[in-house]
Design an enzyme around this catalytic site. Sequence first.
Site, PDB file in Angstrom:
ATOM      1  N   ARG A   1       0.883  -1.184   0.000  1.00 32.20           N
ATOM      2  CA  ARG A   1       0.000   0.000   0.000  1.00 32.20           C
ATOM      3  C   ARG A   1       0.909   1.219   0.000  1.00 32.20           C
ATOM      4  O   ARG A   1       1.722   1.400   0.931  1.00 32.20           O
ATOM      5  CB  ARG A   1      -0.917   0.013   1.222  1.00 32.20           C
ATOM      6  CG  ARG A   1      -1.620   1.357   1.398  1.00 32.20           C
ATOM      7  CD  ARG A   1      -2.722   1.345   2.418  1.00 32.20           C
ATOM      8  NE  ARG A   1      -3.882   0.633   1.908  1.00 32.20           N
ATOM      9  CZ  ARG A   1      -5.107   0.721   2.429  1.00 32.20           C
ATOM     10  NH1 ARG A   1      -5.328   1.495   3.467  1.00 32.20           N
ATOM     11  NH2 ARG A   1      -6.114   0.043   1.921  1.00 32.20           N
TER      12      ARG A   1
ATOM     13  N   HIS B   1      -7.632   1.020  -6.326  1.00 32.64           N
ATOM     14  CA  HIS B   1      -7.788   0.136  -5.160  1.00 32.64           C
ATOM     15  C   HIS B   1      -8.461  -1.163  -5.636  1.00 32.64           C
ATOM     16  O   HIS B   1      -9.609  -1.447  -5.291  1.00 32.64           O
ATOM     17  CB  HIS B   1      -8.615   0.836  -4.089  1.00 32.64           C
ATOM     18  CG  HIS B   1      -8.545   0.212  -2.728  1.00 32.64           C
ATOM     19  ND1 HIS B   1      -7.733  -0.874  -2.439  1.00 32.64           N
ATOM     20  CD2 HIS B   1      -9.195   0.519  -1.562  1.00 32.64           C
ATOM     21  CE1 HIS B   1      -7.888  -1.203  -1.160  1.00 32.64           C
ATOM     22  NE2 HIS B   1      -8.763  -0.373  -0.610  1.00 32.64           N
TER      23      HIS B   1
ATOM     24  N   CYS C   1     -16.680   1.381   0.793  1.00 29.52           N
ATOM     25  CA  CYS C   1     -15.516   0.535   1.105  1.00 29.52           C
ATOM     26  C   CYS C   1     -15.064   0.680   2.559  1.00 29.52           C
ATOM     27  O   CYS C   1     -14.325  -0.176   3.048  1.00 29.52           O
ATOM     28  CB  CYS C   1     -14.373   0.852   0.150  1.00 29.52           C
ATOM     29  SG  CYS C   1     -13.734   2.534   0.301  1.00 29.52           S
TER      30      CYS C   1
ATOM     31  N   ARG D   1     -13.331  -8.668   1.697  1.00 30.25           N
ATOM     32  CA  ARG D   1     -11.918  -8.394   1.421  1.00 30.25           C
ATOM     33  C   ARG D   1     -11.110  -9.661   1.682  1.00 30.25           C
ATOM     34  O   ARG D   1     -10.212 -10.026   0.924  1.00 30.25           O
ATOM     35  CB  ARG D   1     -11.396  -7.256   2.321  1.00 30.25           C
ATOM     36  CG  ARG D   1     -11.989  -5.898   2.055  1.00 30.25           C
ATOM     37  CD  ARG D   1     -11.597  -5.350   0.705  1.00 30.25           C
ATOM     38  NE  ARG D   1     -10.162  -5.250   0.542  1.00 30.25           N
ATOM     39  CZ  ARG D   1      -9.401  -4.224   0.959  1.00 30.25           C
ATOM     40  NH1 ARG D   1      -9.960  -3.186   1.549  1.00 30.25           N
ATOM     41  NH2 ARG D   1      -8.095  -4.210   0.747  1.00 30.25           N
TER      42      ARG D   1
ATOM     43  N   GLN E   1     -10.202  -3.890  -3.229  1.00 27.99           N
ATOM     44  CA  GLN E   1     -11.496  -3.489  -2.677  1.00 27.99           C
ATOM     45  C   GLN E   1     -12.624  -3.817  -3.643  1.00 27.99           C
ATOM     46  O   GLN E   1     -13.664  -4.356  -3.250  1.00 27.99           O
ATOM     47  CB  GLN E   1     -11.484  -1.968  -2.389  1.00 27.99           C
ATOM     48  CG  GLN E   1     -12.806  -1.468  -1.864  1.00 27.99           C
ATOM     49  CD  GLN E   1     -13.150  -2.036  -0.495  1.00 27.99           C
ATOM     50  OE1 GLN E   1     -12.345  -1.953   0.409  1.00 27.99           O
ATOM     51  NE2 GLN E   1     -14.331  -2.619  -0.343  1.00 27.99           N
TER      52      GLN E   1
ATOM     53  N   ASP F   1     -17.779   7.104  -1.194  1.00 27.58           N
ATOM     54  CA  ASP F   1     -16.540   6.996  -0.412  1.00 27.58           C
ATOM     55  C   ASP F   1     -16.347   8.319   0.317  1.00 27.58           C
ATOM     56  O   ASP F   1     -17.081   9.286   0.074  1.00 27.58           O
ATOM     57  CB  ASP F   1     -15.358   6.684  -1.353  1.00 27.58           C
ATOM     58  CG  ASP F   1     -14.114   6.211  -0.619  1.00 27.58           C
ATOM     59  OD1 ASP F   1     -14.171   6.027   0.624  1.00 27.58           O
ATOM     60  OD2 ASP F   1     -13.074   6.036  -1.269  1.00 27.58           O
TER      61      ASP F   1
END
Length: 309
Positions: free
Chosen positions: A108, A135, A267, A295, A138, A226
Amino acid sequence: MMSHFLDIHTTSRADLRAMIDQARAMKEARRGLPKGTADARTPLAGRMIALIFEKPSTRTRVSFDVGARQMGAETMILSGKEMQLGHGESIADTARVLSRYVDLIMLRTFEEATLLEMAEHATVPVINGLTDASHPCQIMADIVTYEEHRGAVAGRKFVWSGDGNNVCTSWLHAAGRFGFDLTFTGPETLDPNPRAVEFARAQGSRVEIVRDPMAAAAGADAIVTDTWVSMHDPESARERRHNQLRPYQVNGAMMAAARADALFMHCLPAHRNEEATSEVMDGPQSVIFDESENRLHAQKAILRWCLGV
Ligand code: CP
């Protein structure tokens, strides 16, 4: 054979579909087991996995760690700041060194270029655990989530409300690869990545940009949002973003404009009563905690695909 999992649009449709189906099958196979119990088969036994974080994380960190262990692997969680990587050692050298110790690297980081350089120089698979640009893990979990609740995503209408950020980019990549349509609703200054829009359209998906959130929500099979301020956004932008994005809050009125069986997706982490009301987040159409759980299952399939096991 080893493969990097760097983005949804750079992975084939067939491989993505196989990972989604495997994730669902693996989830089903361990239904009711305590979280710390190993899977019946442990295809990652003997493997060592490095999970590197240059940004904070709860879900990515814990789900990769638990998932890898359920499949028999050992894991190490590394903070970029505490590595020589954060003190001048090159990404290329870090990739070469880590490849001598571990069987897979999950990273990450901030810049997409850092991830790509790691992948270029690593001799083990590299997974994108989020960059400022995308991402993908996700959205793989989100595809699992939608399909377990409502069936195939192909042909559905997803609505993204808010900031056209890195998560939105991966939704657009997924629209192209999985064959669904995506309507973006948000202010012009926060429009989605035009290359991701172009990719989805070139793959045959209908991508629309609609400024009126109620009009955008009409006929939606899912509404997704988000946070208004992402990890990579400057704190100084907070007030301006809040003012721009307030009309795009997902609330009861917006959900009512969508199909009656529309799902609400996020998410997480969320700022409750900013991008979405608690009423929606905790309401019957919300699948946000399933997304978090998935996930784990989606990434287990990604890990297996990367290692070819
Ligand atoms: N959604 C997500 O990636 O969560 P974390 O930042 O907690 O990993």
